[in-house]
Design a protein around this motif. Sequence first.
Motif, PDB file in Angstrom:
ATOM      1  N   ASP A  31       9.808 -47.115  10.703  1.00  0.00           N
ATOM      2  CA  ASP A  31       8.862 -47.701  11.659  1.00  0.00           C
ATOM      3  C   ASP A  31       8.777 -46.846  12.911  1.00  0.00           C
ATOM      4  N   LYS A  35       5.202 -44.764  13.836  1.00  0.00           N
ATOM      5  CA  LYS A  35       4.500 -45.232  15.030  1.00  0.00           C
ATOM      6  C   LYS A  35       3.770 -44.087  15.731  1.00  0.00           C
ATOM      7  N   ASP A  91       9.809 -53.785  24.929  1.00  0.00           N
ATOM      8  CA  ASP A  91       9.310 -53.130  23.721  1.00  0.00           C
ATOM      9  C   ASP A  91       9.797 -53.861  22.469  1.00  0.00           C
ATOM     10  N   GLY A  95       7.307 -55.987  20.065  1.00  0.00           N
ATOM     11  CA  GLY A  95       7.189 -55.505  18.688  1.00  0.00           C
ATOM     12  C   GLY A  95       7.619 -56.547  17.673  1.00  0.00           C
ATOM     13  N   SER A  99       5.545 -58.593  14.559  1.00  0.00           N
ATOM     14  CA  SER A  99       6.002 -58.023  13.290  1.00  0.00           C
ATOM     15  C   SER A  99       5.318 -58.639  12.074  1.00  0.00           C
ATOM     16  N   GLU A 102       1.772 -57.167  11.938  1.00  0.00           N
ATOM     17  CA  GLU A 102       1.772 -55.741  11.613  1.00  0.00           C
ATOM     18  C   GLU A 102       2.152 -55.489  10.155  1.00  0.00           C
ATOM     19  N   LYS A 121      11.805 -54.369  13.940  1.00  0.00           N
ATOM     20  CA  LYS A 121      11.109 -53.915  15.147  1.00  0.00           C
ATOM     21  C   LYS A 121      12.069 -53.772  16.331  1.00  0.00           C
TER      22      LYS A 121
END
Length: 275
Positions: A31, A35, A91, A95, A99, A102, A121
Amino acid sequence: MEKTKRLPAAIGILKENYKSRKMIFKLAKNDFKTKYAGSYLGIIWAFVQPIMTILLYWFVFQVGFRSQPYGDYPFVLWLTAGLVPWFFFSDAWNGATNSMLEYSFLVKKVVFDIGILPVIKIFSAFFVNIFFSLFMVVLFMVNGYMPTMHTLQLIYCLICIIALCGAMSYFTSSIIVFIRDLGHLLGIVLQVLMWMTPIMWNIQMVQGRFPWLVNLLKLNPVFYIVQGYRDAMFAEKWFWERPIWTIYFWVLVLFIYIAGTHVFQKLRPHFADVL
Protein backbone atom coordinates in the motif's frame (compact mmCIF):
# COMPACT_ATOMS: atom_id res chain seq x y z
CA MET A 1 -25.40 -8.52 29.26
CA GLU A 2 -24.73 -6.08 26.41
CA LYS A 3 -21.12 -5.73 27.52
CA THR A 4 -20.55 -9.49 27.39
CA LYS A 5 -21.83 -9.51 23.79
CA ARG A 6 -19.42 -6.78 22.74
CA LEU A 7 -16.32 -8.39 24.25
CA PRO A 8 -16.14 -11.41 21.88
CA ALA A 9 -16.16 -9.06 18.86
CA ALA A 10 -13.25 -7.07 20.28
CA ILE A 11 -11.23 -10.18 21.11
CA GLY A 12 -12.14 -11.88 17.82
CA ILE A 13 -10.84 -9.03 15.67
CA LEU A 14 -7.68 -8.86 17.78
CA LYS A 15 -7.07 -12.57 17.15
CA GLU A 16 -7.75 -12.14 13.43
CA ASN A 17 -5.18 -9.37 13.19
CA TYR A 18 -2.59 -11.44 15.05
CA LYS A 19 -3.13 -14.46 12.81
CA SER A 20 -2.86 -12.26 9.70
CA ARG A 21 0.16 -10.26 10.94
CA LYS A 22 2.41 -11.38 8.06
CA MET A 23 -0.24 -10.51 5.49
CA ILE A 24 -0.85 -7.14 7.19
CA PHE A 25 2.84 -6.26 6.96
CA LYS A 26 3.05 -7.38 3.32
CA LEU A 27 -0.09 -5.51 2.23
CA ALA A 28 0.90 -2.41 4.23
CA LYS A 29 4.26 -2.32 2.46
CA ASN A 30 2.52 -2.74 -0.89
CA ASP A 31 0.00 0.00 0.00
CA PHE A 32 2.85 2.34 0.86
CA LYS A 33 4.58 1.70 -2.47
CA THR A 34 1.50 1.87 -4.71
CA LYS A 35 0.34 5.14 -3.16
CA TYR A 36 3.10 6.97 -5.03
CA ALA A 37 3.43 4.66 -8.03
CA GLY A 38 3.49 6.44 -11.37
CA SER A 39 5.11 9.65 -10.12
CA TYR A 40 8.72 10.47 -11.02
CA LEU A 41 9.86 10.97 -7.44
CA GLY A 42 7.87 8.03 -6.08
CA ILE A 43 7.83 7.64 -2.29
CA ILE A 44 9.93 10.80 -1.89
CA TRP A 45 6.64 12.70 -2.02
CA ALA A 46 5.65 11.02 1.25
CA PHE A 47 8.45 12.92 2.96
CA VAL A 48 8.54 16.19 1.02
CA GLN A 49 5.10 17.48 2.04
CA PRO A 50 5.50 16.97 5.83
CA ILE A 51 8.98 18.51 5.80
CA MET A 52 7.67 21.53 3.90
CA THR A 53 4.82 21.79 6.42
CA ILE A 54 7.30 21.83 9.32
CA LEU A 55 9.37 24.52 7.60
CA LEU A 56 6.24 26.58 6.87
CA TYR A 57 4.98 26.43 10.46
CA TRP A 58 8.47 27.20 11.76
CA PHE A 59 8.69 30.29 9.51
CA VAL A 60 5.21 31.54 10.44
CA PHE A 61 5.46 31.02 14.19
CA GLN A 62 9.15 31.65 14.92
CA VAL A 63 10.06 34.17 12.26
CA GLY A 64 6.65 35.81 11.87
CA PHE A 65 5.12 35.60 15.36
CA ARG A 66 8.52 35.36 17.11
CA SER A 67 7.49 32.41 19.26
CA GLN A 68 9.67 31.95 22.32
CA PRO A 69 12.06 29.00 22.78
CA TYR A 70 10.93 26.09 24.92
CA GLY A 71 13.29 26.46 27.87
CA ASP A 72 16.79 26.01 26.45
CA TYR A 73 15.46 24.41 23.27
CA PRO A 74 14.81 26.28 19.98
CA PHE A 75 11.13 26.59 19.05
CA VAL A 76 11.61 24.49 15.90
CA LEU A 77 12.52 21.45 18.04
CA TRP A 78 9.45 21.87 20.27
CA LEU A 79 7.29 22.25 17.14
CA THR A 80 8.80 19.21 15.40
CA ALA A 81 8.27 17.00 18.47
CA GLY A 82 4.56 17.84 18.23
CA LEU A 83 4.12 17.64 14.47
CA VAL A 84 5.80 14.24 13.96
CA PRO A 85 3.24 12.27 16.03
CA TRP A 86 0.43 14.41 14.61
CA PHE A 87 1.40 13.56 11.02
CA PHE A 88 1.31 9.86 11.90
CA PHE A 89 -2.00 10.06 13.76
CA SER A 90 -3.84 12.12 11.13
CA ASP A 91 -2.51 10.11 8.17
CA ALA A 92 -3.20 6.76 9.87
CA TRP A 93 -6.70 7.60 11.09
CA ASN A 94 -7.73 9.18 7.80
CA GLY A 95 -6.37 6.25 5.78
CA ALA A 96 -7.89 3.62 8.08
CA THR A 97 -11.28 5.36 8.00
CA ASN A 98 -11.36 5.19 4.20
CA SER A 99 -9.93 1.66 4.01
CA MET A 100 -13.28 -0.03 3.24
CA LEU A 101 -13.95 2.40 0.39
CA GLU A 102 -10.44 2.18 -1.03
CA TYR A 103 -10.35 -1.60 -0.89
CA SER A 104 -13.99 -2.16 -1.81
CA PHE A 105 -12.98 -4.93 -4.23
CA LEU A 106 -11.59 -6.90 -1.28
CA VAL A 107 -14.63 -6.18 0.88
CA LYS A 108 -16.81 -7.92 -1.70
CA LYS A 109 -14.72 -11.09 -1.51
CA VAL A 110 -16.31 -13.54 0.90
CA VAL A 111 -13.04 -15.27 1.80
CA PHE A 112 -11.07 -12.11 2.63
CA ASP A 113 -10.86 -10.98 6.25
CA ILE A 114 -11.77 -7.28 5.94
CA GLY A 115 -11.06 -6.72 9.64
CA ILE A 116 -7.38 -6.24 8.78
CA LEU A 117 -7.95 -3.39 6.29
CA PRO A 118 -7.86 -0.51 8.82
CA VAL A 119 -4.69 -1.98 10.35
CA ILE A 120 -3.05 -2.18 6.92
CA LYS A 121 -3.55 1.56 6.39
CA ILE A 122 -2.22 2.34 9.87
CA PHE A 123 0.99 0.40 9.26
CA SER A 124 1.32 1.95 5.81
CA ALA A 125 1.45 5.34 7.54
CA PHE A 126 3.82 3.86 10.12
CA PHE A 127 6.54 3.40 7.48
CA VAL A 128 6.56 7.14 6.82
CA ASN A 129 6.62 7.86 10.54
CA ILE A 130 9.80 5.81 10.99
CA PHE A 131 11.58 8.24 8.69
CA PHE A 132 10.23 11.29 10.48
CA SER A 133 11.05 9.95 13.91
CA LEU A 134 14.66 9.51 12.73
CA PHE A 135 14.52 12.95 11.12
CA MET A 136 13.41 14.43 14.45
CA VAL A 137 16.19 12.73 16.40
CA VAL A 138 18.80 13.90 13.87
CA LEU A 139 17.41 17.45 14.00
CA PHE A 140 17.86 17.45 17.78
CA MET A 141 21.41 16.11 17.39
CA VAL A 142 22.30 18.78 14.83
CA ASN A 143 21.20 21.38 17.37
CA GLY A 144 23.41 19.79 20.03
CA TYR A 145 20.87 17.67 21.92
CA MET A 146 21.90 14.03 21.99
CA PRO A 147 19.43 11.15 22.55
CA THR A 148 18.92 10.03 26.16
CA MET A 149 17.25 7.08 27.85
CA HIS A 150 13.99 9.06 27.63
CA THR A 151 14.20 8.84 23.82
CA LEU A 152 13.24 5.16 24.11
CA GLN A 153 9.82 6.38 25.19
CA LEU A 154 9.12 7.07 21.50
CA ILE A 155 8.48 3.32 21.10
CA TYR A 156 5.73 3.49 23.72
CA CYS A 157 4.25 6.57 22.04
CA LEU A 158 4.14 4.79 18.68
CA ILE A 159 2.23 1.93 20.30
CA CYS A 160 -0.21 4.51 21.72
CA ILE A 161 -0.85 6.02 18.28
CA ILE A 162 -1.38 2.62 16.66
CA ALA A 163 -3.76 1.57 19.46
CA LEU A 164 -5.76 4.81 19.35
CA CYS A 165 -6.05 4.89 15.55
CA GLY A 166 -7.00 1.22 15.46
CA ALA A 167 -9.70 1.68 18.10
CA MET A 168 -11.20 4.75 16.43
CA SER A 169 -10.97 3.48 12.86
CA TYR A 170 -13.15 0.41 13.40
CA PHE A 171 -16.02 2.75 14.16
CA THR A 172 -15.32 5.40 11.52
CA SER A 173 -14.47 2.89 8.74
CA SER A 174 -17.82 1.19 9.37
CA ILE A 175 -19.91 4.37 9.37
CA ILE A 176 -18.31 5.96 6.29
CA VAL A 177 -19.49 3.03 4.14
CA PHE A 178 -23.08 4.17 4.77
CA ILE A 179 -22.53 7.90 5.35
CA ARG A 180 -19.92 9.22 2.90
CA ASP A 181 -20.16 12.72 4.39
CA LEU A 182 -18.10 11.41 7.29
CA GLY A 183 -15.02 11.82 5.10
CA HIS A 184 -15.57 15.60 4.91
CA LEU A 185 -16.43 15.77 8.60
CA LEU A 186 -13.23 13.93 9.46
CA GLY A 187 -11.17 16.63 7.76
CA ILE A 188 -12.82 19.28 9.94
CA VAL A 189 -12.36 17.18 13.09
CA LEU A 190 -8.65 16.77 12.33
CA GLN A 191 -8.23 20.52 11.88
CA VAL A 192 -9.92 21.21 15.21
CA LEU A 193 -7.90 18.52 16.97
CA MET A 194 -4.63 19.91 15.62
CA TRP A 195 -5.28 23.30 17.19
CA MET A 196 -6.84 21.95 20.37
CA THR A 197 -4.14 19.37 21.11
CA PRO A 198 -2.21 21.86 21.07
CA ILE A 199 0.74 21.50 18.71
CA MET A 200 1.61 24.98 17.43
CA TRP A 201 1.11 26.81 20.72
CA ASN A 202 2.13 26.03 24.29
CA ILE A 203 -0.63 25.07 26.71
CA GLN A 204 1.19 26.99 29.44
CA MET A 205 -0.01 30.19 27.74
CA VAL A 206 -3.51 29.63 29.20
CA GLN A 207 -2.53 27.73 32.34
CA GLY A 208 -2.80 30.72 34.67
CA ARG A 209 -5.88 32.38 33.20
CA PHE A 210 -7.98 29.35 32.21
CA PRO A 211 -6.99 26.32 34.31
CA TRP A 212 -10.32 24.64 33.49
CA LEU A 213 -9.47 24.88 29.78
CA VAL A 214 -6.15 23.13 30.36
CA ASN A 215 -7.88 20.17 32.01
CA LEU A 216 -10.42 20.09 29.20
CA LEU A 217 -7.72 20.02 26.53
CA LYS A 218 -5.94 17.20 28.32
CA LEU A 219 -9.01 14.99 27.87
CA ASN A 220 -8.04 14.79 24.21
CA PRO A 221 -6.11 11.47 23.92
CA VAL A 222 -3.88 12.93 21.20
CA PHE A 223 -2.62 15.45 23.78
CA TYR A 224 -1.31 12.54 25.87
CA ILE A 225 0.61 11.17 22.86
CA VAL A 226 2.10 14.52 21.82
CA GLN A 227 3.10 15.22 25.41
CA GLY A 228 4.74 11.79 25.49
CA TYR A 229 6.82 12.66 22.41
CA ARG A 230 7.92 15.93 23.97
CA ASP A 231 8.69 14.23 27.28
CA ALA A 232 10.85 11.76 25.37
CA MET A 233 12.73 14.33 23.30
CA PHE A 234 13.19 16.89 26.08
CA ALA A 235 13.99 14.22 28.71
CA GLU A 236 11.30 15.46 31.07
CA LYS A 237 9.18 12.54 32.30
CA TRP A 238 8.46 8.87 31.73
CA PHE A 239 4.86 7.96 30.94
CA TRP A 240 4.45 6.17 34.29
CA GLU A 241 5.21 9.47 36.01
CA ARG A 242 1.84 10.64 34.68
CA PRO A 243 -0.20 7.73 36.12
CA ILE A 244 -3.64 9.38 36.04
CA TRP A 245 -3.39 10.41 32.40
CA THR A 246 -1.84 7.06 31.41
CA ILE A 247 -4.69 5.12 33.02
CA TYR A 248 -7.23 7.52 31.49
CA PHE A 249 -5.72 7.11 28.02
CA TRP A 250 -5.75 3.31 28.01
CA VAL A 251 -9.21 3.03 29.57
CA LEU A 252 -10.52 5.40 26.89
CA VAL A 253 -8.78 3.47 24.09
CA LEU A 254 -10.20 0.19 25.40
CA PHE A 255 -13.71 1.65 25.59
CA ILE A 256 -13.49 3.05 22.03
CA TYR A 257 -12.08 -0.25 20.73
CA ILE A 258 -14.84 -2.38 22.30
CA ALA A 259 -17.55 -0.01 21.06
CA GLY A 260 -15.96 0.35 17.61
CA THR A 261 -15.49 -3.37 16.99
CA HIS A 262 -19.06 -4.00 18.13
CA VAL A 263 -20.35 -1.54 15.51
CA PHE A 264 -17.97 -3.01 12.92
CA GLN A 265 -19.22 -6.57 13.46
CA LYS A 266 -22.86 -5.45 13.36
CA LEU A 267 -22.47 -3.61 10.06
CA ARG A 268 -19.91 -5.91 8.47
CA PRO A 269 -22.43 -8.20 6.69
CA HIS A 270 -23.92 -5.20 4.87
CA PHE A 271 -20.68 -3.63 3.55
CA ALA A 272 -20.63 -5.55 0.26
CA ASP A 273 -24.26 -4.64 -0.48
CA VAL A 274 -23.61 -0.91 -0.10
CA LEU A 275 -20.26 -0.84 -1.85
